[in-house]
Scaffold this motif. Structure first.
Motif, PDB file in Angstrom:
ATOM      1  N   ASN A  34     -21.655 -74.622  58.607  1.00  0.00           N
ATOM      2  CA  ASN A  34     -21.666 -73.306  59.257  1.00  0.00           C
ATOM      3  C   ASN A  34     -22.455 -72.249  58.492  1.00  0.00           C
ATOM      4  N   VAL A  35     -23.274 -72.664  57.506  1.00  0.00           N
ATOM      5  CA  VAL A  35     -23.909 -71.673  56.640  1.00  0.00           C
ATOM      6  C   VAL A  35     -24.915 -70.790  57.368  1.00  0.00           C
ATOM      7  N   MET A  36     -25.416 -71.208  58.514  1.00  0.00           N
ATOM      8  CA  MET A  36     -26.390 -70.389  59.241  1.00  0.00           C
ATOM      9  C   MET A  36     -25.733 -69.403  60.197  1.00  0.00           C
ATOM     10  N   THR A  37     -24.430 -69.419  60.295  1.00  0.00           N
ATOM     11  CA  THR A  37     -23.752 -68.539  61.247  1.00  0.00           C
ATOM     12  C   THR A  37     -23.524 -67.156  60.644  1.00  0.00           C
ATOM     13  N   LEU A  38     -23.471 -66.152  61.509  1.00  0.00           N
ATOM     14  CA  LEU A  38     -23.200 -64.798  61.042  1.00  0.00           C
ATOM     15  C   LEU A  38     -21.799 -64.702  60.456  1.00  0.00           C
ATOM     16  N   ASP A  39     -20.859 -65.459  61.007  1.00  0.00           N
ATOM     17  CA  ASP A  39     -19.501 -65.417  60.497  1.00  0.00           C
ATOM     18  C   ASP A  39     -19.465 -65.821  59.026  1.00  0.00           C
ATOM     19  N   TYR A  40     -20.180 -66.908  58.673  1.00  0.00           N
ATOM     20  CA  TYR A  40     -20.192 -67.390  57.289  1.00  0.00           C
ATOM     21  C   TYR A  40     -20.833 -66.353  56.373  1.00  0.00           C
ATOM     22  N   ILE A  41     -21.991 -65.854  56.779  1.00  0.00           N
ATOM     23  CA  ILE A  41     -22.721 -64.920  55.923  1.00  0.00           C
ATOM     24  C   ILE A  41     -21.976 -63.596  55.801  1.00  0.00           C
ATOM     25  N   SER A  42     -21.422 -63.118  56.903  1.00  0.00           N
ATOM     26  CA  SER A  42     -20.758 -61.818  56.867  1.00  0.00           C
ATOM     27  C   SER A  42     -19.488 -61.854  56.024  1.00  0.00           C
ATOM     28  N   ARG A  43     -18.794 -62.989  55.994  1.00  0.00           N
ATOM     29  CA  ARG A  43     -17.600 -63.081  55.157  1.00  0.00           C
ATOM     30  C   ARG A  43     -17.951 -62.844  53.686  1.00  0.00           C
ATOM     31  N   THR A  44     -19.075 -63.420  53.256  1.00  0.00           N
ATOM     32  CA  THR A  44     -19.501 -63.216  51.869  1.00  0.00           C
ATOM     33  C   THR A  44     -19.898 -61.768  51.630  1.00  0.00           C
ATOM     34  N   ALA A  45     -20.665 -61.181  52.543  1.00  0.00           N
ATOM     35  CA  ALA A  45     -21.089 -59.787  52.389  1.00  0.00           C
ATOM     36  C   ALA A  45     -19.884 -58.849  52.363  1.00  0.00           C
ATOM     37  N   GLN A  46     -18.912 -59.108  53.216  1.00  0.00           N
ATOM     38  CA  GLN A  46     -17.725 -58.254  53.256  1.00  0.00           C
ATOM     39  C   GLN A  46     -16.863 -58.416  52.006  1.00  0.00           C
ATOM     40  N   LEU A  47     -16.807 -59.632  51.471  1.00  0.00           N
ATOM     41  CA  LEU A  47     -16.087 -59.839  50.220  1.00  0.00           C
ATOM     42  C   LEU A  47     -16.778 -59.097  49.084  1.00  0.00           C
ATOM     43  N   ALA A  48     -18.113 -59.162  49.044  1.00  0.00           N
ATOM     44  CA  ALA A  48     -18.859 -58.422  48.017  1.00  0.00           C
ATOM     45  C   ALA A  48     -18.623 -56.923  48.167  1.00  0.00           C
ATOM     46  N   GLU A  49     -18.569 -56.453  49.385  1.00  0.00           N
ATOM     47  CA  GLU A  49     -18.315 -55.037  49.618  1.00  0.00           C
ATOM     48  C   GLU A  49     -16.906 -54.650  49.191  1.00  0.00           C
ATOM     49  N   SER A  50     -15.921 -55.510  49.456  1.00  0.00           N
ATOM     50  CA  SER A  50     -14.551 -55.198  49.041  1.00  0.00           C
ATOM     51  C   SER A  50     -14.437 -55.137  47.517  1.00  0.00           C
ATOM     52  N   ALA A  51     -15.326 -55.881  46.819  1.00  0.00           N
ATOM     53  CA  ALA A  51     -15.362 -55.846  45.352  1.00  0.00           C
ATOM     54  C   ALA A  51     -16.248 -54.720  44.827  1.00  0.00           C
ATOM     55  N   LYS A  52     -16.855 -53.941  45.728  1.00  0.00           N
ATOM     56  CA  LYS A  52     -17.661 -52.753  45.397  1.00  0.00           C
ATOM     57  C   LYS A  52     -19.011 -53.091  44.776  1.00  0.00           C
ATOM     58  N   PHE A  53     -19.570 -54.275  45.119  1.00  0.00           N
ATOM     59  CA  PHE A  53     -20.914 -54.604  44.646  1.00  0.00           C
ATOM     60  C   PHE A  53     -21.911 -53.572  45.156  1.00  0.00           C
ATOM     61  N   ASP A  54     -22.931 -53.298  44.329  1.00  0.00           N
ATOM     62  CA  ASP A  54     -23.988 -52.384  44.753  1.00  0.00           C
ATOM     63  C   ASP A  54     -24.719 -52.909  45.981  1.00  0.00           C
ATOM     64  N   ALA A  55     -25.055 -54.194  45.958  1.00  0.00           N
ATOM     65  CA  ALA A  55     -25.903 -54.722  47.026  1.00  0.00           C
ATOM     66  C   ALA A  55     -25.778 -56.233  47.107  1.00  0.00           C
ATOM     67  N   ILE A  56     -26.181 -56.764  48.242  1.00  0.00           N
ATOM     68  CA  ILE A  56     -26.364 -58.198  48.427  1.00  0.00           C
ATOM     69  C   ILE A  56     -27.861 -58.434  48.582  1.00  0.00           C
ATOM     70  N   PHE A  57     -28.371 -59.381  47.832  1.00  0.00           N
ATOM     71  CA  PHE A  57     -29.811 -59.629  47.717  1.00  0.00           C
ATOM     72  C   PHE A  57     -30.141 -60.978  48.326  1.00  0.00           C
ATOM     73  N   LEU A  58     -31.077 -60.983  49.276  1.00  0.00           N
ATOM     74  CA  LEU A  58     -31.522 -62.220  49.909  1.00  0.00           C
ATOM     75  C   LEU A  58     -32.929 -62.544  49.438  1.00  0.00           C
ATOM     76  N   ALA A  59     -33.065 -63.649  48.710  1.00  0.00           N
ATOM     77  CA  ALA A  59     -34.381 -64.133  48.290  1.00  0.00           C
ATOM     78  C   ALA A  59     -35.079 -64.776  49.485  1.00  0.00           C
ATOM     79  N   ASP A  60     -36.305 -65.234  49.281  1.00  0.00           N
ATOM     80  CA  ASP A  60     -37.031 -65.879  50.366  1.00  0.00           C
ATOM     81  C   ASP A  60     -38.107 -66.795  49.809  1.00  0.00           C
ATOM     82  N   LYS A  61     -38.375 -67.846  50.537  1.00  0.00           N
ATOM     83  CA  LYS A  61     -39.523 -68.718  50.306  1.00  0.00           C
ATOM     84  C   LYS A  61     -40.151 -68.997  51.651  1.00  0.00           C
TER      85      LYS A  61
END
Length: 440
Positions: A34-61
């Motif tokens: 399920n790694v390509m789903t918005l649900d999977y990605i958003s759970r991580t982003a929301q967890l980072a936000e709950s921990a007060k991270f400055d940002a979530i960074f997406l690399a690219d190739k």
């Protein structure tokens, strides 16, 4: 221990669907389906936000080279995440080698609007992917000249609308004052852009500029243009030198050293005890096929052959590419090669140890221990002025990051090293950066 340095550190999450050790997708709990789903990605982003991270960074190739299982597209993903997060910054990687400044600038402005001022762009000078863009890879120095021209064009577009250009005069039938909208009129060696953009100046004026170059060309570009620097430094003395050099270069370019945040990568395996962390590391290493590890380590070491070497002996130093040759190499991994070279030469791990514990780290700090012991090291680096914070690179997902967010971050907060609430407002507010004024 309590924080003895004024202020608190910045923390950015380096997001990869499978984690830094991407073969960890084989774990039953990886939720790899399920790694390509918005649900999977958003759970991580929301967890980072709950921990007060400055940002979530997406690399690219822009092409597959065998080092990653998959690569999600940053701009569309962060556009979606802007709707399911509220405070965390959104960093998209964009190739200046294979993108047009007008398209990229407009999309980044749109993300800044959608997120109420949380957009950032990580500028990269691609060293692969030319087969997908009908072109060739320029030399390293030319790639940075292209990046400079690209950024100047993008800045002219971002600054093309005055802050007060939108007047909303219903009775006079004027939504935006034409006198306050200006053409970019950028004519450079690589890009010609008329402008103006079709969207107004966004909440931050411009997205935060991020960069990760470690070569002399990359450091020079970053010192002139970047506001956040990602770097790979595994040893304190190297980090101290890099930090001092980047701050000095920023000042030499007429900038305040506080206008630049330097965030080295750290790959933490968090356990309730050192023994548990070691067990997790061993379980992850067992998932890595030796042949895959040999191929990947050979790639990182600039294509040095390794398959004929004994697994339980150190790599012969004479077989390595010299640092002088690496500095002149166009290879994708050349800028981080000195970190691995030092590990091989100074620490003398066996080839098997390199494969099991080093090959996927590519020069970043590898932290293995309890929340307290890892926080000790992070605090020492921060208070020694080796960094302004860290880029957290979870080794496995999703639990690897969950333990960082729910165990390591609270320990940093307890010591006064990291915020417990967002300052409110834009990513610039979160990072402690000022708004970049229009350059016209």
């Amino acid at each position: 221990m309590t924080n003895t340095r004024s202020g608190t550190m910045n923390l950015v999450l380096f997001y990869s669907p499978f984690g830094r050790l991407n073969y960890s997708w084989r774990r039953p709990a990886s939720n790899a389906e399920n790694v390509m789903t918005l649900d999977y990605i958003s759970r991580t982003a929301q967890l980072a936000e709950s921990a007060k991270f400055d940002a979530i960074f997406l690399a690219d190739k822009l092409s597959r080279d065998g080092t990653d299982m998959l690569q999600i597209e940053p701009l569309t993903t962060l556009g979606a995440l802007s709707a399911v997060t509220k405070d965390i910054g959104l960093v998209a990687t964009v190739s200046t080698t294979f993108s047009q400044p007008y398209n990229a600038a407009r999309m980044l402005s749109q993300i800044d609007f959608l997120s109420n001022g949380r957009a950032a762009v990580n500028i990269v000078t691609s060293t692969q992917g030319e087969e997908n863009f009908s072109g060739a890879i320029p030399s390293k120095s030319e790639r940075y000249r292209i990046a400079e021209d690209w950024l100047q064009a993008a800045v002219a577009l971002w600054d093309g609308w005055d802050d007060d250009a939108v007047v909303g005069d219903r009775s006079g039938n004027v939504w935006a004052d034409p006198a306050r909208i200006h053409a970019a009129d950028h004519v450079g060696p690589y890009f010609t852009v008329k402008g103006p953009m079709t969207v107004p100046r966004s909440p931050q004026g411009r997205p935060v500029i991020v960069q990760a170059g470690q070569s002399p060309d990359g450091m020079d570009f970053g010192a002139r243009n970047a506001e956040v620097i990602f770097t790979a430094k595994s040893e304190l003395d190297l980090a101290l030198a890099f930090y001092a050099d980047m701050k000095r270069l920023a000042v030499a370019n007429g900038r305040d050293e506080e206008s630049l945040r330097i965030l080295p990568g750290v790959v933490p395996i968090v356990g309730s005890s050192l023994a548990e962390a070691e067990d997790i590391a061993g379980e992850l290493a067992d998932l890595y096929a030796i042949d895959d590890g040999l191929a990947y380590l050979s790639l990182l070491l600039l294509d040095v052959p390794l398959a004929d070497l004994p697994l339980d002996e150190p790599i012969p130093v004479h077989r390595l590419v010299s640092l002088e040759q690496a500095a002149a190499s166009p290879n994708l991994h050349a800028s981080r090669y000195p970190n691995l070279y030092r590990i091989v030469v100074d620490e003398r791990p066996t080839l098997r140890e390199m494969i099991r514990t080093r090959a996927k780290i590519t020069g970043h700090q590898f932290q293995l221990g309890t929340p307290s012991s890892i926080a000790d090291d992070m605090q020492h680096w921060f208070e020694s002025y080796a960094c302004d914070g860290f880029t957290i690179i979870p080794p496995y997902m999703p639990e690897g990051f969950a333990r960082v967010a729910t165990e390591l971050v609270p320990e940093l907060q307890r010591r006064g090293l990291f915020r417990t609430e967002y300052a409110g407002g834009t990513l610039r507010d979160t990072l402690g950066l000022s708004v970049r004024q229009a350059t016209r």
